[in-house]
Each structure stands twice: as structure tokens, then as C-alpha cells.
Design an enzyme around this catalytic site. Sequence first.
Site, PDB file in Angstrom:
ATOM      1  N   ASP A  10       0.862  -1.185   0.000  1.00  0.00           N
ATOM      2  CA  ASP A  10       0.000   0.000   0.000  1.00  0.00           C
ATOM      3  C   ASP A  10       0.901   1.238   0.000  1.00  0.00           C
ATOM      4  O   ASP A  10       1.779   1.362   0.847  1.00  0.00           O
ATOM      5  CB  ASP A  10      -0.868  -0.050   1.273  1.00  0.00           C
ATOM      6  CG  ASP A  10      -1.921   1.043   1.293  1.00  0.00           C
ATOM      7  OD1 ASP A  10      -2.204   1.627   0.237  1.00  0.00           O
ATOM      8  OD2 ASP A  10      -2.459   1.299   2.388  1.00  0.00           O
ATOM      9  N   ASP A 105      -3.484   2.022  -5.650  1.00  0.00           N
ATOM     10  CA  ASP A 105      -2.213   2.056  -4.907  1.00  0.00           C
ATOM     11  C   ASP A 105      -2.036   0.872  -3.954  1.00  0.00           C
ATOM     12  O   ASP A 105      -1.223   0.928  -3.049  1.00  0.00           O
ATOM     13  CB  ASP A 105      -2.114   3.355  -4.100  1.00  0.00           C
ATOM     14  CG  ASP A 105      -2.911   3.295  -2.814  1.00  0.00           C
ATOM     15  OD1 ASP A 105      -4.011   2.727  -2.838  1.00  0.00           O
ATOM     16  OD2 ASP A 105      -2.422   3.796  -1.793  1.00  0.00           O
ATOM     17  N   GLU A 106      -2.787  -0.176  -4.176  1.00  0.00           N
ATOM     18  CA  GLU A 106      -2.846  -1.234  -3.177  1.00  0.00           C
ATOM     19  C   GLU A 106      -3.067  -2.583  -3.855  1.00  0.00           C
ATOM     20  O   GLU A 106      -3.917  -2.692  -4.729  1.00  0.00           O
ATOM     21  CB  GLU A 106      -4.068  -0.920  -2.329  1.00  0.00           C
ATOM     22  CG  GLU A 106      -4.036  -1.313  -0.917  1.00  0.00           C
ATOM     23  CD  GLU A 106      -5.376  -0.931  -0.294  1.00  0.00           C
ATOM     24  OE1 GLU A 106      -5.960  -1.778   0.367  1.00  0.00           O
ATOM     25  OE2 GLU A 106      -5.830   0.217  -0.501  1.00  0.00           O
TER      26      GLU A 106
HETATM   27  P1  TTP Z   1      -5.582   4.587   1.007  1.00  0.00           P
HETATM   28  O1  TTP Z   1      -4.513   3.602   0.645  1.00  0.00           O
HETATM   29  O2  TTP Z   1      -6.747   4.113   1.790  1.00  0.00           O
HETATM   30  O3  TTP Z   1      -4.950   5.775   1.863  1.00  0.00           O
HETATM   31  P2  TTP Z   1      -3.662   6.644   1.595  1.00  0.00           P
HETATM   32  O4  TTP Z   1      -2.769   6.028   0.585  1.00  0.00           O
HETATM   33  O5  TTP Z   1      -4.085   8.046   1.300  1.00  0.00           O
HETATM   34  O6  TTP Z   1      -2.979   6.708   3.018  1.00  0.00           O
HETATM   35  P3  TTP Z   1      -2.328   5.548   3.931  1.00  0.00           P
HETATM   36  O7  TTP Z   1      -0.854   5.820   3.956  1.00  0.00           O
HETATM   37  O8  TTP Z   1      -2.963   5.715   5.257  1.00  0.00           O
HETATM   38  O9  TTP Z   1      -2.641   4.231   3.262  1.00  0.00           O
HETATM   39  O10 TTP Z   1      -6.132   5.277  -0.306  1.00  0.00           O
HETATM   40  C1  TTP Z   1      -5.369   5.423  -1.487  1.00  0.00           C
HETATM   41  C2  TTP Z   1      -5.801   6.658  -2.252  1.00  0.00           C
HETATM   42  O11 TTP Z   1      -7.186   6.540  -2.607  1.00  0.00           O
HETATM   43  C3  TTP Z   1      -5.686   7.918  -1.457  1.00  0.00           C
HETATM   44  O12 TTP Z   1      -4.391   8.484  -1.525  1.00  0.00           O
HETATM   45  C4  TTP Z   1      -6.769   8.781  -2.034  1.00  0.00           C
HETATM   46  C5  TTP Z   1      -7.818   7.812  -2.514  1.00  0.00           C
HETATM   47  N1  TTP Z   1      -8.950   7.773  -1.565  1.00  0.00           N
HETATM   48  C6  TTP Z   1     -10.108   8.494  -1.853  1.00  0.00           C
HETATM   49  O13 TTP Z   1     -10.200   9.119  -2.902  1.00  0.00           O
HETATM   50  N2  TTP Z   1     -11.149   8.456  -0.954  1.00  0.00           N
HETATM   51  C7  TTP Z   1     -11.083   7.751   0.222  1.00  0.00           C
HETATM   52  O14 TTP Z   1     -12.038   7.757   1.026  1.00  0.00           O
HETATM   53  C8  TTP Z   1      -9.876   7.013   0.512  1.00  0.00           C
HETATM   54  C9  TTP Z   1      -9.764   6.234   1.793  1.00  0.00           C
HETATM   55  C10 TTP Z   1      -8.860   7.065  -0.409  1.00  0.00           C
END
Ligand code: TTP
Length: 357
Positions: A10, A105-106
Site C-alpha cells: 500500500d 495504490d494497493e
Molecule cells: P488509502 O490507501 O486508503 O490511503 P492513503 O494512501 O491516502 O494513506 P495511507 O498511507 O494511510 O494508506 O487510499 C489510497 C488513495 O485513494 C488515497 O491516496 C486517495 C484515494 N482515496 C479516496 O479518494 N477516498 C477515500 O475515502 C480514501 C480512503 C482514499
Amino acid sequence: MMEKRIIHIDMDAFYAQVEQHDNPELRGKPVIVGGRSFNRGVVATASYEARKFGVHSAMPTKTAHKLCPDGIFVHPRFERYKEISAQIREIFLSYTELIEPLSLDEAYLDITELVNRETSSREIALSIQSDIFEKTGLTSSSGISYNKYLAKIASGMNKPKATTVIDYNNVLEILHVLPIGKFPGVGKVTEEKMLGMGIKTGKDLYYLSKNDLILKFGKRGESLYNKARGIGTNELTVQRERKSVGKETTFNYDRNDDAEILAVLEELSKKVSTRLDDRQLAGRVVTVKIKTGGFEAHSRQMMTMDPIFKSEDIYHYAYSLYHEVKEQDVPIRLIGVTVSGIEERLYRNMTIYDFIM
Ligand code: TTP
């Protein structure tokens, strides 16, 4: 049979990190990516600097402004995130084809076959993360375990820039102290319900009987029981390209009443929406098909302005298509709605309209 090794990778604060990487003047600052419209905008994500102020994903932009008045609000650049996502997938593919992407991204990777006496799963994860950094300049976190949900918990445990292993010897210790909301599959609603019942951590969950959980949470009770014990699937759903998502109903008698048929169409739109939502997809073409009582098939389709996935958007198009395709006084025996022109969604709990400035 050898125990599986699953990695969950991630990216750290993905959109925000990309913005900070591409615009060095944003580094070290509270960056908030999302809709800039003060009244309707929603936060997609926030940099770690902004998170210190309590800003988080899905929060209204207005609230983020209040919590973090000096935050730098940035409009998302989805094309750029997509480009980086493709680079990351290339890197995954250089290790294994057993990839289950969860979003841009995951992803889960099954690296069981790559592990041997010389190379541990931790080393493989570190190598993937360093390849990602070399290629994109971005940091990520990874979790490694013997099943998927534990790998996902592990990747979130020590973010950012972390590599965390959950194994048989530490699994219960970790799960016992895990806040209930951090269990994959426990959303906001379930979390609230559990907190109301005094279930705050994995330990509280562990001491509930299976029967009790099934009684209180229905079908999901069993999965919760297992999740408290480190039990979960290790089978990846390796992604196939999806061309369309559709649902149809055959009536038990031919129907002609618009209101009745439209109620069914609305239900079908909901089902298509749920299917798209589960897979983080959206589509640009809506098709409505009918079969008349005389078995004639007719269909009409329409291109949407933007990729859609919400049931009300699907129904909006389906509604007008229905009026085009349905002839007056010709009863129908079947109706279906399909969304095609499928693409991966770039935003989760919002539509493109939430980003209108
Ligand atoms: P995530 O992997 O959930 O979060 P993140 O990468 O921002 O942060 P973390 O380091 O805590 O994992 O989400 C990936 C991307 O997806 C995030 O950068 C933006 C988008 N996203 C949204 O558009 N809406 C949302 O509610 C979430 C959770 C993420």
C-alpha cells in the site's frame, strides 16, 4: 502443502505523496488533496503533516479547512495517479503474476513460490518497495502474512515506509490489541455497533462465542469469529479484465405498467451499482434491454458524461432509455440494465462531481 506467503503493498498517503513528490515546495507541509469547492468538496487524502491536525479521507473540505487553516488544498490529478499505478503494477509483474489489485495504490501479491532458503518473504517485500521507490520516488508500506486480511492489517500497522510480518507466533498478540475498526471488513457502521456493545479490541471479539456473533451480526458473524483468530482466505482473485456489469429480471407474467416496471429497473440499477462498487469500477455506457411478450428483444444505449457507478446515476440513464425502448401497450417479459465501457475508479466514496471547483 507449503504455507502461503502473501504480501499486501500500500502506497503511503498516495495522492498526497505524489503531489509532494511532483511539487517539491509542498514537501514537509500539510497537503490536502480533494475537492476544493468549499460547500461540496470532499478530502480524498491528506499528507501525514495534515493528518496531525485530524484531517482524513472522506471528510468534507469545509471541516478540513477548520481543522487545518494553513493546509494547502490541492486538486487531484487522476491521470498522474493512474500513470504511477501502472508503473507499480509493472514492478509487481516482474516478481509474480499472482496479483490482486485492490485499488490504484494497493494490491495483494502471492509470493509463496519466490520464497526459499536464501530469500525470505521480508527480503522480497523490501526489494519490491525499493524498486517502487527507485522507479517512482515514492514510499510504500507492506505487510506479510499467511493470509490476505492479516497481510493487510500488517501493512497498516507501522506506516509509513514500513515492512511488517504477522506470523503464527505473534498473530494473537497483535489481534488482541487491534482496535475493532481496524479489522478489514469492519466498516463505520459495524464499528459503531460493536463499540456500543463494548467490543473495542480484537480481544473482546475473541471472547465472544460463534453463536453470539452470528446472532448479532448474521452471516458475517462467522467471518468475524475467524478474523479474531487469524483465520482467513489466502486465495487471490487474480483480476480479469471486466467488460460490463449487468443484471436482468424475467417477470413471472408479462407486464405493461410503467410504474411497476420502473420499480424493478431501479432495483436492478442498485444491484449493478453494488457490483461496480465492490470492484471499485465505473462505466461510461448504460444499456437497457427488454424482451416483449412475443420474445422480441430490443435495446437502447447511451454514453454518460463521466464514468458512473452510483445507483441513482445508473437509474437516471436507465429511466430515459426505458422510455425510448418500451412501446406503449406492448407488455414485456424481461428487463435488464448493463453498464459497460468499464474503467477503474479513481476515487472511492465520491463521484467526479464532488471535485467540481
Ligand atoms: P488509502 O490507501 O486508503 O490511503 P492513503 O494512501 O491516502 O494513506 P495511507 O498511507 O494511510 O494508506 O487510499 C489510497 C488513495 O485513494 C488515497 O491516496 C486517495 C484515494 N482515496 C479516496 O479518494 N477516498 C477515500 O475515502 C480514501 C480512503 C482514499
